[in-house]
Design a protein around this motif. Structure first.
Motif, short mmCIF file in Angstrom:
data_model
loop_
_atom_site.label_atom_id
_atom_site.label_comp_id
_atom_site.label_asym_id
_atom_site.label_seq_id
_atom_site.Cartn_x
_atom_site.Cartn_y
_atom_site.Cartn_z
N HIS C 258 0.87 -1.19 0.00
CA HIS C 258 0.00 0.00 0.00
C HIS C 258 0.90 1.23 0.00
O HIS C 258 1.90 1.26 0.72
CB HIS C 258 -0.88 -0.02 1.26
N ALA C 259 0.58 2.18 -0.82
CA ALA C 259 1.41 3.39 -0.86
C ALA C 259 0.57 4.61 -1.18
O ALA C 259 -0.33 4.56 -2.01
CB ALA C 259 2.51 3.23 -1.92
N ARG C 260 0.84 5.68 -0.46
CA ARG C 260 0.25 6.97 -0.78
C ARG C 260 1.39 8.00 -0.83
O ARG C 260 2.17 8.11 0.13
CB ARG C 260 -0.74 7.41 0.29
N LEU C 261 1.48 8.69 -1.92
CA LEU C 261 2.42 9.80 -2.05
C LEU C 261 1.60 11.06 -2.33
O LEU C 261 0.91 11.13 -3.35
CB LEU C 261 3.39 9.56 -3.20
N VAL C 262 1.67 12.01 -1.41
CA VAL C 262 0.88 13.22 -1.56
C VAL C 262 1.80 14.42 -1.35
O VAL C 262 2.62 14.41 -0.41
CB VAL C 262 -0.29 13.27 -0.55
N CYS C 263 1.68 15.41 -2.20
CA CYS C 263 2.53 16.58 -2.02
C CYS C 263 1.70 17.83 -1.79
O CYS C 263 0.54 17.91 -2.22
CB CYS C 263 3.51 16.74 -3.18
N GLY C 264 2.30 18.77 -1.11
CA GLY C 264 1.62 20.01 -0.75
C GLY C 264 2.38 21.22 -1.28
O GLY C 264 3.57 21.15 -1.57
N GLY C 265 1.67 22.32 -1.42
CA GLY C 265 2.30 23.57 -1.84
C GLY C 265 2.60 23.64 -3.31
O GLY C 265 3.26 24.57 -3.76
N VAL C 266 2.18 22.64 -4.09
CA VAL C 266 2.51 22.61 -5.52
C VAL C 266 1.29 22.42 -6.40
O VAL C 266 1.43 22.19 -7.59
CB VAL C 266 3.55 21.50 -5.83
N TRP C 271 -1.92 17.00 -3.45
CA TRP C 271 -1.84 16.37 -4.77
C TRP C 271 -1.26 14.97 -4.68
O TRP C 271 -0.11 14.79 -4.31
CB TRP C 271 -0.97 17.23 -5.68
N ARG C 272 -2.11 13.99 -5.02
CA ARG C 272 -1.61 12.61 -5.03
C ARG C 272 -0.80 12.37 -6.29
O ARG C 272 -1.05 12.95 -7.35
CB ARG C 272 -2.79 11.64 -4.99
N LEU C 273 0.18 11.47 -6.15
CA LEU C 273 1.07 11.16 -7.26
C LEU C 273 0.92 9.68 -7.58
O LEU C 273 1.75 8.84 -7.22
CB LEU C 273 2.52 11.50 -6.88
N PRO C 274 -0.16 9.32 -8.29
CA PRO C 274 -0.48 7.90 -8.49
C PRO C 274 0.57 7.15 -9.29
O PRO C 274 0.79 5.95 -9.04
CB PRO C 274 -1.83 7.94 -9.23
N ALA C 275 1.25 7.82 -10.21
CA ALA C 275 2.26 7.11 -11.00
C ALA C 275 3.39 6.63 -10.09
O ALA C 275 3.91 5.52 -10.25
CB ALA C 275 2.79 8.03 -12.09
N GLY C 276 3.75 7.45 -9.14
CA GLY C 276 4.78 7.06 -8.18
C GLY C 276 4.30 5.96 -7.26
O GLY C 276 5.03 4.99 -6.98
#
Lengths: 179, 709, 329
Positions: C258-266, C271-276
């Motif tokens: 299971h993985a969630r990569l989410v970024c802020g300020g951009v 913003w989720r990064l599903p490809a990653g």
């Protein structure tokens, strides 16, 4: 304690209506009359109640100079609506020392040379009291973070950390390190 | 006593909130004022309609250009007499009302009609209109000695680069404020100013009043750093005009956003610098060309290239300052004016040269030490720079400096850098009155003001020391034009200016007492009761310095350790060791605090502070303290400050200024440390993540251990 | 204080708030740290503030399989609440990286999620800004763009969402409970936010008068405890993120399940990064894997001149975040 009187269930354009209420500050009751309900707590303290210890430096919660304690919690009074503080206990720098003398934090600021122009000082004294009351022996990181909401443009902060060290030492009963 | 770590004598008032700042004076019936600000960048005001504003409940008055026409023409009154908009946000009117909300509401309802003109929003939009001002600060704008062009041609090494520094704002924590009222034909003005007497003079001139009818008061000043002087005067004068017409006291307090536009700025610079060396590392030539911004209504030029003229020994030097007029706010001096941007360029260039010559950066500076001022060809009154290098280097541990870009502490790459700092030591005319009270206590009076640097305390120390009484018996009164005229607070001059005047006053007081027959072993308290029961006072006066045959400067050496996140390029200053030689140190406690404050101001300039202008509209954006970043507590490095005592027999009392030194040199010391840590040379300020990121290898140091949940 | 006055009243209860909150010019207020800032800068002009702070929506506790955080819980209370610290220290991490002590003592969870962008063109009086006034233009597109979005922006607006907390909550698959005229509904936090499109002035999918009442987060057992928050900024504290990353992974038998990569300020929203995320699933938690996933995650981000460095910075921050989780340091 009086609740704000301008409550209306109807949206109104008549915003110039003034209200009266009372604030509980430093253990005393302070009536406020004919105030616009959108005035900040900082404005009411300084302009209506003659309590100028909290300073107006940015009006935006970005400098900490207006710090007061509201129901035991340190806040920027510039972003608190005074009317919303009705029913809360407000503590300002004016009420820090019951006998009019200096608290240990205030004394340490003097001893360490942590004061220059003084405009940020009252807010910092409130913040340092708040930090040491909840965290008697803060780590370096804790103290840096705890008072980073208080900007100072004169001292370079170095002496403020020394003042904190002095208070921690003195409160722990060790020999005072003041010079 | 002088030399003692005396606590601040007004400190108890400040830590308790009882010190009354100018904006806290509360005369009965006081009105609040607000400014109407121009919505265009450049043009003429052709109409002001305040009919809507006048319907605001609580509205009392509105003043604008028409109401200021009778003021005497001057640079201070031009902006309120002539309906011309020079920059966005320029005040075009002022409203006064019973409450602040009403004043601001009314201001928002004032309708202003303009005729716009084409504007220049940035210096690179008008480079072809650059001109060379006659003066840069108090020095001639251009200089030339020897033949630098030829010397550069023949030099063993030439380092030639462009260095750039950003616009900064002063941002003292106390915003500018005035509370004023009229008493008949006299006016009382409480305002946050670095010059009560200067403010009095400008008011008296503008209103054609006798100076004695104007009283300016500023007992406590919430910081200044250069912005609480001239640029505030126009709007303050409008407030006085409104107060006179309404017959009521009025207060105008600027917002933080207005502190970005109305009270000055450190000008941006573009500096082209060439330094040439011989094979032994001796400077043979310097060419330093500075381009900077000034406004369309005023001229100001920092002394940016002055350091290249005299900091080092060099036979061939040419410097030039040029200005470009833009529709931006007017620049003025800001802490370490000139030396902050100037040392950034020169001291970065020396670091580049040291690396290319294979000479230690400290050694390179020692080799180029100026044993006298080569620019004016006069001796220094004193110069302990060599001792500063040695003491600071020893305490920092400079001898253990590793090869560049090899040290890693966890996620941090570590770098060390150093630089020289300096600032001229000036004095102004000053009068000091010393009064011995009937009870034996002393009152000292001087019409200067304490910007926060400790003027109250050091003046008390001077007098207590001279009269041999405890500091606790001395009361100091400052910040009022009813007191004898004192200097403005700027350029690190106040302490040095007060010293000779205070000494003259105490000498005169002693002489009077001796004449009256004070006994040799009699205390002042006993003597005054016996021979002058009403008390006795004396005044001292000192003149400005006119140092022609000698040059007076403070010097220092600053060493820094900087960490740069090996992946993310976040930059943090970890420790600063500095040695400063400022003549005789009157109070080490206050002096060290001044230096630390100056250094962190310089750290802000190096890594954080930048006033951003939108290039199409010319407006400042992000005009708040969340977007304009200044250092916070968490940014504070470990400081180690060495005070190098000097016995300067030329200067009265041996006193030099302190406040500016820490805010220069530090920029290059950090930039040089960043280069040491990363190999990247950044030649503009502020230095930020994006300047380093792409040249940092993209791997986290250290192996990733195997793991299991 | 700006030049426009407003009326103020305390809501009697949620129903009262919802009934009145949809009126034109009405705005809910709780901590006030963002709304009053904007009002003072002249960039928000509410005619009526409805105070929801005293409605008792500040509880923090476990509700079934979820962690429940009341909308008016103060950030400082969230950060030190034992349930939060025990179940999802990621939330505490993100909150403690936010603002200052004073502001955390005032700001509420709901207000934090709904705070407006820090784009200086939005915040500065007099500047053209489609988010402030639709149709007035976007100053940042051709102007100062260091803070502009890498993802999700449009030709009308390049503003970013500034919340730290929201980034962590999206990484934890949080939902929000919303009360409105048509009753109570739940919406995934990711779906709360909308992209600027033709209406950059509208940040969320909330209907007029709808009030967030609480945030619900699946308990750690279901999504894993390996998580951290990395915030990159110029100053060491009290600054909005230049960018930030929240990552959550669960490992089963040595591989990532299971993985969630989410970024802020951009981006206009967390913003989720599903490809990653996809490139992490089924892989071992190793640097090589992280590097590949991070590179894929940022691929295709269309930067502006002043924020192009953030593509590389984000890639590195992703590797840093995942490495920090993997090494436990």
């Amino acid at each position: 304690m009086t609740a704000p009187q301008a409550h209306s269930n109807e949206p109104t354009n008549d915003h110039d209506v003034t209200v009266g209420y009372s604030l509980s500050i430093n253990g005393g009751t302070h009536p406020v009359q004919d105030a616009w309900i959108g005035e900040s707590l900082l404005y009411v303290l300084r302009e209506r109640l003659g309590l100028p210890g909290a300073k107006n430096a940015c009006e935006q919660g970005e400098c900490g100079s207006c710090s007061v304690v509201l129901d035991g919690t340190l806040v920027c009074s510039c972003l608190v609506l005074a009317a919303d503080a009705v029913g809360s206990e407000i503590a300002t720098i004016e009420g820090l020392s019951a006998d009019g003398g200096l608290t240990d934090v205030q004394q340490a600021f003097l001893d360490a040379g942590a004061v220059q122009c003084g405009f940020c000082t009252t807010g910092l004294v409130m913040s340092v009291h708040d930090m040491l009351d909840t965290t008697p022996a803060p780590t370096d990181l804790e103290r840096r973070e705890a008072i980073s909401g208080n900007l100072c443009r004169c001292t370079g902060y170095g002496r403020i950390f020394e003042a904190i060290d002095l208070v921690v030492t003195r409160r722990s009963g060790s020999p005072a390190g003041a010079s | 006593m002088s030399g003692e770590r005396a606590r601040r004598i007004e400190g108890a008032l400040k830590v308790t909130g009882r010190a009354e700042y100018a904006g806290e004076v509360r005369p009965d019936g006081m009105l609040h004022a607000a400014l109407v600000q121009a919505e265009i960048t450049c043009g003429d005001v052709v109409g002001i309609d305040d009919s809507a504003a006048r319907h605001t409940p609580g509205f009392v008055d509105q003043v604008s250009y028409d109401d200021a026409r009778s003021l005497a023409p001057s640079t201070a009154t031009a902006l309120i007499r002539e309906p011309v908009v020079h920059f966005p946000g320029q005040p075009v009117g002022l409203t006064a009302a019973d409450t602040l909300l009403a004043a601001r509401t009314a201001a928002a309802r004032v309708r202003v009609d303009y005729v716009e003109r084409p504007s220049v929003a940035a210096i690179d939009q008008a480079l072809d209109e650059a001109y060379a001002p006659a003066m840069a600060g108090r020095i001639i704008g251009a200089s030339h000695r020897g033949d630098p062009a030829v010397a550069l041609t023949g030099a063993h090494l030439v380092v030639r680069n462009r260095y750039q520094t950003a616009v900064n704002n002063h941002h003292p924590m106390e915003p500018h404020v005035v509370v004023c009222w009229w008493e008949g034909e006299q006016v009382v003005v409480h305002t946050s100013t670095q010059a009560v007497y200067g403010t009095r003079a400008i008011i008296a001139h503008a209103l054609a009043m006798p100076a004695d009818d104007v009283r300016v008061v500023c007992r406590y000043l919430g910081g200044g750093f250069g912005c609480k002087g001239q640029l505030w005067w126009p709007w303050m004068l409008w407030t006085l005009t409104a107060s006179k017409r309404t017959g009521r006291p009025i207060r105008l307090e600027l917002t933080r956003a207005q502190m970005f536009t109305l009270v000055g700025r450190r000008q941006e610079t573009v500096q082209d610098l060439a330094v040439g060396f011989d094979a032994t590392g001796r400077l043979v030539a310097i060419e330093h060309d500075v381009l900077a911004q000034t406004s369309t209504h005023g001229e100001y030029c920092d002394t940016t290239a002055e350091v290249s003229r005299r900091l080092y020994a060099c036979p061939n030097v040419r410097t030039l300052h040029r200005l470009v007029r833009t529709n931006e706010p007017q620049p003025i001096p800001m802490r370490a004016p000139g030396t902050a941007p100037g040392t950034f360029a020169l001291e970065s260039a020396l670091d580049e040269a040291a690396e290319q010559l294979g000479i230690d950066p400290v050694e390179l500076r020692v080799r180029n030490f100026a044993d006298h001022d080569h620019d004016a060809d006069v001796p220094w009154s004193s110069n302990s720079l060599l001792q500063c290098y040695q003491v600071a280097a020893d305490r920092f541990g400079w001898a253990q400096r590793p090869a560049s870009a090899t040290v890693v502490d966890g996620r941090w790459r570590i770098g060390w850098g150093m630089a020289t700092t300096c600032y001229p030591a000036h004095r102004q005319p000053c009068r000091v009155r010393v009064r011995l009270q009937p009870d034996g206590t002393i009152v000292v009076q001087c019409g200067t003001q304490d910007m926060g640097s400790g003027t109250y305390t050091v003046l008390a120390q001077m007098v207590a020391d001279a009269l041999g009484v405890p500091l606790s018996q001395v009361t100091v009164e400052l910040g009022d034009t009813l007191l004898p005229e004192g200097p403005f607070s700027g350029g690190s001059q106040v302490t040095a200016s007060m010293f000779p005047a205070a000494r003259q006053a105490t000498d005169a007081l002693r002489a009077q007492l001796a004449e009256l027959g004070m006994g040799h072993d009699e205390t002042l308290a006993d003597a005054v009761q016996r021979i002058a029961p009403d008390g006795i006072e004396a005044e001292g006066a000192a003149t400005a310095n006119a140092d022609i045959d000698v040059r007076c400067m403070s010097f220092g050496a600053i060493f820094t350790e900087v960490g740069v996140d090996a992946d993310l390029a976040e930059i943090r200053v970890r420790r600063v060791t500095a040695a400063f030689a400022t003549g005789r140190v009157l109070n080490p406690l206050l002096t060290e605090s001044q230096h630390i404050g100056g250094l962190i101001g310089g750290i802000g300039m190096t890594l954080l502070e930048q006033t951003v202008t939108d290039r199409s509209s010319g407006r400042i954006i992000g005009d708040n303290l969340a977007d304009y970043l200044v250092p916070v507590h968490a940014d504070m490095p470990e400081f180690d400050i060495a005070l190098i005592d000097e016995d300067d027999t030329y200067l009265p009392g041996g006193v030099k200024g302190v406040g500016m030194l820490g805010t220069a040199g530090i920029q290059a010391a950090i930039a040089n440390a960043i280069h040491h840590a990363t190999g990247t040379r950044v030649r503009h300020l502020p230095i930020r993540i994006e300047d380093l990121l792409h040249e940092l290898p993209a791997t986290t140091p250290g192996a990733l251990p195997s793991m299991s949940e | 204080m700006s030049g426009v006055a407003f009326a103020y009243s305390r809501a009697a209860d949620v129903a009262d708030a919802v009934a009145r909150g949809g009126a034109p010019g009405a705005a809910f207020v709780a901590g006030g740290t963002d709304l009053l800032q904007l009002w003072k800068a002249g960039r928000a002009t509410p005619t009526e503030l409805i105070d929801v702070y005293g409605l008792g929506l500040d509880g923090i506790g476990v509700d079934g399989d979820e962690l429940s955080i009341g909308a008016t819980a103060r950030l400082s209370d969230v950060a030190r609440h034992p349930f939060v610290v025990d179940q999802h220290p990621l939330i505490a991490e993100a909150v403690l990286a936010s603002a200052s002590g004073q502001i955390r003592n005032m700001a509420t969870v709901g207000g934090n999620l709904l705070q407006r962008t820090r784009c200086p063109y939005f915040r500065t009086a007099g500047m053209a800004c489609n988010k402030h006034r639709p149709g007035s233009g976007c100053g940042a597109l051709d102007g100062e763009d260091r803070h502009a979005a890498l993802f999700g922006a449009g030709s009308s607006c390049v503003a970013t969402h500034p919340s730290d907390l929201a980034v962590a909550l999206v990484a934890l698959d949080a939902t929000v409970e919303v009360s409105g005229a048509r009753g109570v509904r739940r919406v995934g936090l990711s779906e709360l936010y909308r992209l600027p499109g033709e209406r950059p002035d509208v940040d969320t999918t909330l209907a007029a008068g709808e009030l967030i009442t609480r945030v619900l987060v699946p308990r750690a057992a279901s999504i894993g405890r390996l998580a951290t928050y990395v915030k990159v900024r110029d100053r060491a504290s009290f600054e909005f993120a230049l960018l930030s990353v929240a990552a959550v992974i669960r490992i089963d038998a040595g591989t990532i399940v299971h993985a969630r990569l989410v970024c802020g300020g951009v981006a206009p929203a967390p913003w989720r990064l599903p490809a990653g995320e996809a490139l992490l699933i089924g892989q071992k938690p190793e640097r090589g894997v992280f590097t590949v996933a991070a590179a894929a995650a940022v691929e295709g981000a269309p930067p502006l001149p002043g924020n192009s460095f953030k593509v590389e910075l984000l890639r590195r921050a992703l590797v840093r975040t995942l490495t920090t989780i993997a090494t436990g340091s």
